[in-house]
Design an enzyme around this catalytic site. Structure first.
Site, PDB file in Angstrom:
ATOM      1  CG  ASP A 219      37.548  37.247  45.133  1.00  0.00           C
ATOM      2  OD1 ASP A 219      38.662  37.034  44.640  1.00  0.00           O
ATOM      3  OD2 ASP A 219      36.908  38.316  44.952  1.00  0.00           O
ATOM      4  CB  ILE A 220      35.822  41.271  48.398  1.00  0.00           C
ATOM      5  CG1 ILE A 220      34.954  42.160  49.258  1.00  0.00           C
ATOM      6  CG2 ILE A 220      36.389  42.003  47.205  1.00  0.00           C
ATOM      7  CD1 ILE A 220      35.707  43.276  49.948  1.00  0.00           C
TER       8      ILE A 220
ATOM      9  CG  ASN B  53      45.002  35.889  37.423  1.00  0.00           C
ATOM     10  OD1 ASN B  53      44.897  35.169  36.435  1.00  0.00           O
ATOM     11  ND2 ASN B  53      43.949  36.319  38.112  1.00  0.00           N
TER      12      ASN B  53
ATOM     13  CD  GLN C 105      50.166  38.789  40.769  1.00  0.00           C
ATOM     14  OE1 GLN C 105      51.032  38.596  39.921  1.00  0.00           O
ATOM     15  NE2 GLN C 105      50.352  38.546  42.054  1.00  0.00           N
TER      16      GLN C 105
ATOM     17  CG  HIS D 101      45.948  35.936  44.889  1.00  0.00           C
ATOM     18  ND1 HIS D 101      46.823  36.979  44.687  1.00  0.00           N
ATOM     19  CD2 HIS D 101      45.004  36.048  43.922  1.00  0.00           C
ATOM     20  CE1 HIS D 101      46.417  37.685  43.645  1.00  0.00           C
ATOM     21  NE2 HIS D 101      45.315  37.138  43.160  1.00  0.00           N
TER      22      HIS D 101
ATOM     23  CG  HIS E 291      41.529  33.555  41.910  1.00  0.00           C
ATOM     24  ND1 HIS E 291      40.671  34.618  42.106  1.00  0.00           N
ATOM     25  CD2 HIS E 291      42.727  34.104  41.570  1.00  0.00           C
ATOM     26  CE1 HIS E 291      41.316  35.756  41.879  1.00  0.00           C
ATOM     27  NE2 HIS E 291      42.572  35.466  41.554  1.00  0.00           N
TER      28      HIS E 291
HETATM   29  P1  AMP Z   1      43.946  38.942  40.930  1.00  0.00           P
HETATM   30  O1  AMP Z   1      43.394  39.678  39.752  1.00  0.00           O
HETATM   31  O2  AMP Z   1      44.301  37.516  40.613  1.00  0.00           O
HETATM   32  O3  AMP Z   1      45.102  39.699  41.587  1.00  0.00           O
HETATM   33  O4  AMP Z   1      42.766  38.828  41.980  1.00  0.00           O
HETATM   34  C1  AMP Z   1      42.633  39.617  43.118  1.00  0.00           C
HETATM   35  C2  AMP Z   1      41.343  39.193  43.776  1.00  0.00           C
HETATM   36  O5  AMP Z   1      41.314  39.753  45.075  1.00  0.00           O
HETATM   37  C3  AMP Z   1      40.083  39.680  43.052  1.00  0.00           C
HETATM   38  O6  AMP Z   1      39.289  38.540  42.703  1.00  0.00           O
HETATM   39  C4  AMP Z   1      39.389  40.568  44.093  1.00  0.00           C
HETATM   40  O7  AMP Z   1      37.995  40.447  44.059  1.00  0.00           O
HETATM   41  C5  AMP Z   1      39.973  40.054  45.389  1.00  0.00           C
HETATM   42  N1  AMP Z   1      39.989  41.013  46.502  1.00  0.00           N
HETATM   43  C6  AMP Z   1      40.442  42.278  46.484  1.00  0.00           C
HETATM   44  N2  AMP Z   1      40.324  42.838  47.700  1.00  0.00           N
HETATM   45  C7  AMP Z   1      39.802  41.883  48.511  1.00  0.00           C
HETATM   46  C8  AMP Z   1      39.448  41.835  49.888  1.00  0.00           C
HETATM   47  N3  AMP Z   1      39.604  42.890  50.697  1.00  0.00           N
HETATM   48  N4  AMP Z   1      38.930  40.693  50.381  1.00  0.00           N
HETATM   49  C9  AMP Z   1      38.753  39.624  49.580  1.00  0.00           C
HETATM   50  N5  AMP Z   1      39.078  39.596  48.279  1.00  0.00           N
HETATM   51  C10 AMP Z   1      39.588  40.718  47.740  1.00  0.00           C
END
Ligand code: AMP
Length: 120
Positions: free
Chosen positions: A33-34, A91, A98, A104, A106
């Site tokens: 995760d970024i 989520n 979400q 996805h 986590h």
């Molecule tokens: P959600 O709120 O469950 O949709 O989580 C989306 C997740 O994607 C968040 O934890 C972000 O930090 C992660 N995210 C968004 N863009 C990227 C990316 N380019 N590479 C890795 N993780 C990302």
């Protein structure tokens, strides 16, 4: 919720955006995760287009569901969380906030996560 093929995870799957890969099999890709919320924070995504857990559960084949579930287990093993413990979170929709509309999970761990994950 409708699937947008230009969402950020679809672009990662197409190689248009880089990721730090942790694990991959035929049906799933796992990457860092970024914006990590714990010492270990890995995202596991199916390689095919599903908007959420509900969509994946309803439409994915048994092989995809098995491959995806095993990928989550492999990530925990690779990152050494089997003994210490970890949390998986998916989520779905607005109330869960979400953000990315490609299903996805986590995988969080590496320290005591408390009683429940907090909202951002
Ligand atoms: P959600 O709120 O469950 O949709 O989580 C989306 C997740 O994607 C968040 O934890 C972000 O930090 C992660 N995210 C968004 N863009 C990227 C990316 N380019 N590479 C890795 N993780 C990302």
């Amino acid at each position: 919720m409708t699937y947008d093929s230009d969402n950020i995870f679809a672009r990662i799957l197409r190689g248009e955006i880089p990721c730090t890969r942790v694990y991959e099999n035929e049906y799933a890709l796992a990457f860092e995760d970024i914006n990590p919320l714990a010492p270990v924070h890995v995202l596991v995504i199916p390689k095919a287009a599903y908007v959420s857990h509900a969509d994946f559960a309803a439409r994915a084949s048994d092989a995809e569901i098995a491959g995806f579930t095993r990928a989550v287990g492999e990530v925990a093993k690779i990152r050494g969380l089997d003994e210490t413990g970890y949390r998986t979170v998916a989520n779905h929709g607005a109330d869960a906030r979400q953000d990315v509309l490609h299903y996805h999970v986590h995988v969080l761990g590496g320290h005591n996560l408390g009683v429940m994950i907090t909202a951002r």
